[in-house]
Design a protein around this motif. Sequence first.
Motif, mmCIF file in Angstrom:
data_model
loop_
_atom_site.group_PDB
_atom_site.id
_atom_site.type_symbol
_atom_site.label_atom_id
_atom_site.label_comp_id
_atom_site.label_asym_id
_atom_site.label_seq_id
_atom_site.Cartn_x
_atom_site.Cartn_y
_atom_site.Cartn_z
ATOM 1 N N ARG A 265 0.831 -1.208 0.000
ATOM 2 C CA ARG A 265 0.000 0.000 0.000
ATOM 3 C C ARG A 265 0.869 1.263 0.000
ATOM 4 O O ARG A 265 0.570 2.240 -0.675
ATOM 5 C CB ARG A 265 -0.939 0.005 1.207
ATOM 6 C CG ARG A 265 -2.026 -1.057 1.161
ATOM 7 C CD ARG A 265 -3.158 -0.728 2.107
ATOM 8 N NE ARG A 265 -2.742 -0.667 3.486
ATOM 9 C CZ ARG A 265 -2.737 -1.722 4.321
ATOM 10 N NH1 ARG A 265 -3.120 -2.925 3.886
ATOM 11 N NH2 ARG A 265 -2.366 -1.590 5.570
ATOM 12 N N CYS B 134 0.887 4.280 -2.784
ATOM 13 C CA CYS B 134 0.614 5.660 -2.375
ATOM 14 C C CYS B 134 1.810 6.572 -2.668
ATOM 15 O O CYS B 134 1.630 7.726 -3.067
ATOM 16 C CB CYS B 134 0.271 5.713 -0.883
ATOM 17 S SG CYS B 134 -1.340 4.999 -0.476
ATOM 18 N N HIS C 4 1.921 7.300 -6.374
ATOM 19 C CA HIS C 4 0.878 8.274 -6.712
ATOM 20 C C HIS C 4 1.287 9.677 -6.270
ATOM 21 O O HIS C 4 1.092 10.658 -7.006
ATOM 22 C CB HIS C 4 -0.437 7.880 -6.050
ATOM 23 C CG HIS C 4 -1.550 8.857 -6.255
ATOM 24 N ND1 HIS C 4 -2.197 9.023 -7.466
ATOM 25 C CD2 HIS C 4 -2.124 9.749 -5.393
ATOM 26 C CE1 HIS C 4 -3.119 9.957 -7.348
ATOM 27 N NE2 HIS C 4 -3.098 10.414 -6.104
ATOM 28 N N TYR D 70 -0.643 3.182 5.394
ATOM 29 C CA TYR D 70 -0.668 2.840 3.978
ATOM 30 C C TYR D 70 -0.834 1.348 3.762
ATOM 31 O O TYR D 70 -0.431 0.557 4.574
ATOM 32 C CB TYR D 70 0.623 3.327 3.293
ATOM 33 C CG TYR D 70 0.721 4.823 3.301
ATOM 34 C CD1 TYR D 70 -0.041 5.590 2.432
ATOM 35 C CD2 TYR D 70 1.549 5.453 4.214
ATOM 36 C CE1 TYR D 70 0.042 6.976 2.460
ATOM 37 C CE2 TYR D 70 1.612 6.838 4.230
ATOM 38 C CZ TYR D 70 0.870 7.599 3.365
ATOM 39 O OH TYR D 70 0.938 8.940 3.387
#
Length: 234
Positions: free
Chosen positions: A163, A167, A170, A234
């Motif tokens: 995760r 993230c 991104h 995350y």
Amino acid sequence: MDLSAEFKRWKAQCLSKADLSRKGSVDEDVLEIVQLLNGQEQFFTTSSCAGRIILLDGSINGSEVQKKNCCWLLVTHKACVKDDVIVALKKANGDAILKFEPLVLHVQCRQLQDAQTLAVRSTHSLEVPLSHQGKLMVTEEYINFLVKIANQKMEENKKRIERFYNCLQHALEKETVSTTSHPKEKVNSSYSRKKKRNPEKARGKRVTKENDKEVENNDHDDPGISVTIFPEDY
């Protein structure tokens, strides 16, 4: 002094050095994150660990476990087996501690706003004393229970790594678009507003102390900012 050029020179110098970790290479589960960060001109990693379960034999000073001068009885970056812990404990002569440590990244950042993009931390860990002066203080049943907990944390840690990578990817893409679309002054203004937020409310995102003591070969003349990353949300 051109700080950007100095940071670039220092980055190349640090990344060209031999890996002095116990393993001698980057852990497989964190390799993509390390490559992603080192591929950005504003970051580079100085050390990393994807997460591990370790059994240390040493001493406890108050509530603090001292890693220095400790004997590493067991270390694994995967799920642990109870029987391996039992066998390793037989070698303990001091205070044996079973620990789970989540992903840790030490990252050097070119500027403070670059560190703001990265800094997060977590309490996803485990630390339990098992013996004192070589004498086992818990039952085998309890050790089995602890191993299960440590393995669950290791599995959750892997999910958080994935995760966190998504993230981070991104965030870096969004930052690139923002930098090319807006003047530099607006980026600084945005950071100033973030800086005024209550740090207690900024859950999971916190800039750590500059010049982190755990980052090796870091002195006052080095360019950039050091941050330690412990992914949590995350």
